[in-house]
Design a protein around this motif. Sequence first.
Motif, short mmCIF file in Angstrom:
data_model
loop_
_atom_site.label_atom_id
_atom_site.label_comp_id
_atom_site.label_asym_id
_atom_site.label_seq_id
_atom_site.Cartn_x
_atom_site.Cartn_y
_atom_site.Cartn_z
N CYS A 1 0.83 -1.21 0.00
CA CYS A 1 0.00 0.00 0.00
C CYS A 1 0.86 1.26 0.00
CB CYS A 1 -0.93 0.00 1.21
SG CYS A 1 -2.24 -1.24 1.13
N ILE A 2 1.94 1.24 0.78
CA ILE A 2 2.84 2.41 0.83
C ILE A 2 3.48 2.64 -0.54
CG2 ILE A 2 5.04 3.24 1.77
CD1 ILE A 2 4.22 1.85 4.42
N TYR A 3 3.89 1.56 -1.20
CA TYR A 3 4.52 1.69 -2.52
C TYR A 3 3.55 2.32 -3.51
CZ TYR A 3 6.57 0.44 -7.01
OH TYR A 3 7.09 0.49 -8.29
N TYR A 4 2.32 1.86 -3.52
CA TYR A 4 1.37 2.39 -4.48
C TYR A 4 0.84 3.76 -4.07
CZ TYR A 4 1.61 -1.90 -7.12
OH TYR A 4 2.06 -2.93 -7.88
N PHE A 5 0.91 4.08 -2.80
CA PHE A 5 0.60 5.45 -2.38
C PHE A 5 1.62 6.42 -2.97
CE2 PHE A 5 1.34 9.06 0.42
CZ PHE A 5 0.07 9.60 0.53
N ILE A 6 2.86 6.02 -2.95
CA ILE A 6 3.92 6.88 -3.49
C ILE A 6 3.80 7.01 -5.01
CG2 ILE A 6 6.42 7.12 -3.82
CD1 ILE A 6 6.76 5.71 -1.10
N ASN A 7 3.46 5.90 -5.66
CA ASN A 7 3.54 5.86 -7.12
C ASN A 7 2.19 6.00 -7.84
OD1 ASN A 7 6.52 5.09 -7.83
ND2 ASN A 7 5.98 3.80 -6.09
N ALA A 8 1.09 6.01 -7.09
CA ALA A 8 -0.21 6.16 -7.73
C ALA A 8 -0.33 7.52 -8.41
CB ALA A 8 -1.33 5.98 -6.71
N GLU A 9 -0.97 7.54 -9.56
CA GLU A 9 -1.09 8.78 -10.33
C GLU A 9 -2.31 9.59 -9.93
OE1 GLU A 9 -1.04 7.74 -14.43
OE2 GLU A 9 1.05 7.03 -14.41
N LYS A 10 -3.36 8.94 -9.45
CA LYS A 10 -4.62 9.62 -9.19
C LYS A 10 -4.81 9.86 -7.69
CE LYS A 10 -6.75 7.67 -13.32
NZ LYS A 10 -7.86 6.84 -13.86
N THR A 11 -5.37 11.00 -7.38
CA THR A 11 -5.57 11.38 -5.98
C THR A 11 -6.50 10.42 -5.26
OG1 THR A 11 -5.19 13.73 -6.48
CG2 THR A 11 -6.41 13.22 -4.46
N TRP A 12 -7.57 9.99 -5.93
CA TRP A 12 -8.54 9.12 -5.25
C TRP A 12 -7.91 7.80 -4.83
CZ3 TRP A 12 -9.80 4.25 -6.79
CH2 TRP A 12 -9.53 3.88 -8.12
N GLN A 13 -6.91 7.35 -5.61
CA GLN A 13 -6.23 6.11 -5.25
C GLN A 13 -5.46 6.29 -3.94
OE1 GLN A 13 -4.00 5.75 -8.94
NE2 GLN A 13 -5.36 4.12 -9.67
N LYS A 14 -4.82 7.43 -3.80
CA LYS A 14 -4.06 7.69 -2.57
C LYS A 14 -4.99 7.90 -1.38
CE LYS A 14 -0.12 9.52 -5.12
NZ LYS A 14 0.83 10.61 -5.33
N MET A 15 -6.17 8.46 -1.66
CA MET A 15 -7.14 8.68 -0.59
C MET A 15 -7.72 7.35 -0.10
SD MET A 15 -9.08 12.13 -1.94
CE MET A 15 -9.96 12.39 -0.41
N VAL A 16 -7.77 6.34 -0.96
CA VAL A 16 -8.21 5.01 -0.57
C VAL A 16 -7.10 4.27 0.17
CG1 VAL A 16 -8.90 2.74 -1.42
CG2 VAL A 16 -9.93 4.80 -2.39
N LEU A 17 -5.87 4.42 -0.32
CA LEU A 17 -4.74 3.71 0.27
C LEU A 17 -4.38 4.23 1.66
CD1 LEU A 17 -2.50 3.41 -2.92
CD2 LEU A 17 -3.49 1.51 -1.64
N SER A 18 -4.57 5.51 1.90
CA SER A 18 -4.16 6.10 3.19
C SER A 18 -4.84 5.45 4.38
CB SER A 18 -4.43 7.61 3.17
OG SER A 18 -3.58 8.24 2.24
N PRO A 19 -6.17 5.33 4.43
CA PRO A 19 -6.79 4.65 5.58
C PRO A 19 -6.44 3.17 5.66
CG PRO A 19 -8.44 5.21 3.92
CD PRO A 19 -7.19 5.91 3.53
N CYS A 20 -6.18 2.54 4.50
CA CYS A 20 -5.74 1.14 4.53
C CYS A 20 -4.40 1.02 5.24
CB CYS A 20 -5.63 0.59 3.10
SG CYS A 20 -7.19 0.41 2.24
N ILE A 21 -3.48 1.95 4.93
CA ILE A 21 -2.18 1.96 5.60
C ILE A 21 -2.37 2.18 7.09
CG2 ILE A 21 0.01 3.21 5.81
CD1 ILE A 21 -0.25 3.84 2.78
N ALA A 22 -3.32 3.05 7.45
CA ALA A 22 -3.57 3.35 8.86
C ALA A 22 -4.04 2.11 9.61
CB ALA A 22 -4.61 4.47 8.96
N ILE A 23 -5.00 1.41 9.06
CA ILE A 23 -5.54 0.22 9.74
C ILE A 23 -4.48 -0.87 9.82
CG2 ILE A 23 -7.21 -1.66 9.52
CD1 ILE A 23 -9.20 0.39 8.42
N LEU A 24 -3.72 -1.06 8.74
CA LEU A 24 -2.66 -2.08 8.74
C LEU A 24 -1.56 -1.71 9.73
CD1 LEU A 24 -2.55 -2.60 4.89
CD2 LEU A 24 -3.14 -4.36 6.56
#
Length: 855
Positions: free
Chosen positions: A393-416
């Motif tokens: 999730c951290i890798y794709y947060f850094i490399n994702a192109e779209k904002t919505w993708q990072k907004m989805v990944l952020s809470p996933c990283i938090a829970i994990l």
Amino acid sequence: MKNKSKYIKILLLVVVAVLFVLRGVHIYNVTNDKVADMYDSGFAARQETAGLEKGMEITQDIYIDGDFNGIALYFSTNAIRNFSKITVELVDKTTGEVVFHQKVSGVNINDNQFSNFAEENVISGGKTYTLKVSTDTSANGKKFTLWTDNQNITDTSVQYSINGEKQNGVLCYAVLRNYHHTDNYGVFAVRMVFMTLILMLVCGLIIVGPKKMCEFIFDKRFYIAVGIFLILVIMRVNFSSIGMFDNYVQPGQGSEFVTPVYGETHSIRSDEWAVSTPRYLTAKYTDYGKYNYIIMGKQTENIAQTGLYKSYSALAKPHTWGYYLFGDSIGMSVEWCFPFILLIVMSIQFFYIIAGKNKVLAVTGGVMVAFSGYEMWWMNVEYLSCGLTALVCIYYFINAEKTWQKMVLSPCIAILGAEYITILYPAFQVPSGYVYFGIVVWMVVSSWDNFKKIKLKEWLVFAASMLFMASIVIVYLKDRSTYVTEIMNTIYPGSRVSTGGYSLYKMFEYVATIFYPFKATLNNSEFSMMVTLFPLPMVMAVYCIIKQKGKDILLDIMLGLSCVYTIYCTVGFPLIVARLTLFSYVPEERAADLLGLLQVILLIRCIYVCRENRYKVNPVIVVVPMLISCYYSWKEARTVYDITESGGMLQYAIIALAIVFTVITIVVFCVKEHDRLKNMALLSLAGIVFLSGIWSLTVNVGTDAIYSKPLAKKVCEITSEDKDGKWVMLDSWVESMYLAACGAPTINTCNNVPNWDLWNILDPQKENEYCYNRFAHMLLTLTEEDTNEELVQQDLLQLNLNYKDAEKIGVKYIASRTYNDDFDKVLEKYYNYSILYDEFGWRIYQLNSLKAAAN
């Protein structure tokens, strides 16, 4: 040519269909088997006989009341399988007639559980028979033994004998009756679902070809994973060894799902099936509230005892959400299937990232982690599933192109992240934390250009997610604060300090681990390891770093950590260094486990670097470390399997597998071209690990191993009317956890922290604090002597409780399978009591009042 290919495919599909039908018929035949009701003699397994060998005969006189079909004996195979022939006979003591004779192969003998010897013919009861057990085969190494009870002996004339010489004890046995046919259609249906999934895979390989099918599976792996997860959860499948309870509680009674539908139960995983799983199941009786009144028979915090508490802190444990939403049976399925499937998918994705999106390397690395003996024998290693998922999730947060993708990944990283922090087991968290931090550093540096492009609003969402994570962790730690304080103040494990030491031997147990599903050791879980090929990955890392002039940051970091962990696993750290690095919380064996993970990461990364740059490695660089690895792996395998000089086929199989590993590494590293050959070698390595791992899997359905038993139904009936009455289980800590799972507030369940309410009554001066101020399983025996405590081993406590003191600590119900007439007479001397249940070798007593004469 196309028509010919078409006909070949049709022919293969027909063959597969025929094989599917034949396999279905075979499954039906083995599923609908004959079973017998087991009536336990009530003796507890306390001491083993001498090892069975040729020329030895173990005998004992047994009075059997009522017609029967055979007998069950409690063997210990010492975690080995051999082909000794075990002969069991029953001889009429009056006439000398042999009324029962059966010879079985040693591979069919169960370890530390009853093995049945039964036939359809009904044998007349009401007589005394001489039981005879012998073997006509000499076995190398460790021998089979029989468990005996050297305490509950009411008649010394029935003590067992070896070659006519009386011994101190009686054999643990059970009488088999009502030998009957069963129609296990549910088990058959579940097995056929698995067979159908395999059929679909094989047909796909035939119709579209292996390459296209494998690419389709890889590309659609997330959807396939979700589909498989839903199928397993709908069928209530879990991978627990909960079926072990069928060996302790009324064996053979209950539904068709009391034993696994595939695989074998693993007694060595008692921390799971006999402790963690029953604890989880107790939480439902409290509606997953804050307090649990069942464990230890007192009010404790649910989150500390079971890990289940329906509150904000539950967000830290996603794999437990199924309990709150769907109840215990489906919840248990989610608890097992979710992290395991997540680990499979995310470990593949992780290696897909570090191997430059090479699919073969991704699958190889993922399989080497997710299906490793280490994962399969420990089962659902939480720091692996949530840790690797967080990294992805951290890798794709850094490399994702779209904002919505990072907004989805952020809470996933938090829970994990919250899940990882709240594991609260530093032995795994500390060494894995360094590894994961190093990988995050590499991700940031290697993706620096994308890292700099992260927008302010994306950072704000990430920061908010981190605050969300912190809030979960804080609430969770607050909810568990009492437990943390108490466990840190115990003698064991609270006062444990580690500085490292020699545990590097574990790095060479990977060859033996492959054989664990087929030939067990004394402790498969502790001896299990990932296939590390150690020290080859470290040697190849040095080679690649030199060739690349230190430009591969991931290799630099992983090799550096490998060197540090190797030092810790050989000579250890000075105490001050261990404390500063937090390694004082890490036993050297747990550091070796993480060193194994580091080797897999290094291996996959080195293969990628060599392939990407077309390095042709000098065979000497590969062969020399592999020869070292093979030699020490062979020596370690001989140790864990206690192989004698003759060795047998196992020794040759170990040598052959070591050679196969060596050939694979030579092909992978030393052949410059021929990528297809390299891919075949890598997939062969993955295939070996996969087959070994999947073979050790236990596939269980639901919780029937506990709740479908007649005893469970009676306990649930009693507790539904009297939920506060306290229970004790005599002479066994395993069955005490079973009672707790049925809702009985049981005093002598596993004490994960000391039960001070109990000890303040029994030992107000704390004279024996050393015995009970610890995590401990508790055996409880009633005695007419003064109450006393004994420490049997580091985590096993024996409480000898005076009959009168049972009233002091509030005991109302006694469950026992070791009762006899003498016990009843002594109990009657002290208490007015009622017998609430007496069936299949179990009895439940209700203590109504202490007799005045007893005071």
